[in-house]
Design a protein around this motif. Sequence first.
Motif, PDB file in Angstrom:
ATOM      1  N   PHE A  45      20.931 -10.614 -21.348  1.00 49.24           N
ATOM      2  CA  PHE A  45      20.299 -12.098 -21.355  1.00 49.24           C
ATOM      3  C   PHE A  45      20.557 -13.243 -21.376  1.00 49.24           C
ATOM      4  N   ASN A 131      27.233   0.847 -32.743  1.00 44.11           N
ATOM      5  CA  ASN A 131      26.779  -0.012 -33.076  1.00 44.11           C
ATOM      6  C   ASN A 131      25.512   0.188 -32.561  1.00 44.11           C
ATOM      7  N   GLY A 233      20.590  -9.507 -35.455  1.00 46.45           N
ATOM      8  CA  GLY A 233      21.041  -9.740 -34.092  1.00 46.45           C
ATOM      9  C   GLY A 233      20.015 -11.096 -33.929  1.00 46.45           C
TER      10      GLY A 233
END
Length: 302
Positions: A45, A131, A233
């Motif tokens: 994105f 992750n 994040g």
Amino acid sequence: MTAAALPTTRGFEPGAAPGWRCGRFALSLDIVRIMGVLNVTPDSFSDGGRFAAMDAALAHARAMIDQGADIIDIGGESTRPGAVPVPVDVESARVLPVLRELRGIGVPVSIDTSQPALMRAALELGASIINDVRSLRREGALEAVRASDCGLVLMHLQGDPATMQLQPQYRDVVDDVRAWLAQRCEQVCQAGVAPERIAVDPGFGFGKTHRHNRQLLAGLERLHALGRPILVGLSRKSSLGDMTGRPVTQRLAASLAAALLAVERGARIVRVHDVAATRDALAVWENVRREGQQETIDEETA
Ligand code: HH2
């Protein structure tokens, strides 16, 4: 380790911040760590396609380390809302060649994946962190990481990236996320993973409305009860666009503000796209915080 049974903490205590075991690296968290994002996807994105070519990816990783990144997080599948899942062989073909080049780079390399087969291959190649935005819930994921001593990011996600933004609902988003992460930490530890390998992430933008994201950031301190380092994040995310009216290419100032708000509430690892600017913002925060502590010591010893 249920939410109710967890020890409570009174606010942010930097001295008490635990370290994070990440394979051959033991990251002390007495300073805030920067995880630099390296998206090797054509459809991310925020930087979709820019680093898909090998040379560009390696150059960007090296630049982030020069700018102060403590970890490089390589992602080969976009998890933006509505993103189309990619087959594991495609994701692996994007990620593994880059990992092969970066594994000796001197900082832990993290792989942003939910695919057990890619986890195994990456760990064999020397990745230090897995992750997983799905918190190792895919079949075989826990088994893929259990025997290694890599670091693990367990992230809260309501639903699945394809559908998560349709109708996210919570009783109290901070309490619900905390209870969910507590339960997931417990399950992962019961499966044989040492707690010092785990960092927790509330998953900003993953099955949350803009208001949920604001509430989560405002109440981030309450996640300290989990007793694990908090990773966030927030970089360039759409909630920042909602608050500022800025498109994704113009969210640097908002991302820095959000990172500092998170760090002020005790986050110890920030996952960001703009490493140099984040390092500067953190340097100001850290210097002022230390000065404040010094004044308290001076007063106590006077
Ligand atoms: N956010 C994204 C991807 N991975 N991992 C963790 N632990 N926490 C996050 O908040 C997080 C994450 C989405 O951001 P980005 O990588 O920039 O975009 P995309 O998924 O479109 O590549």
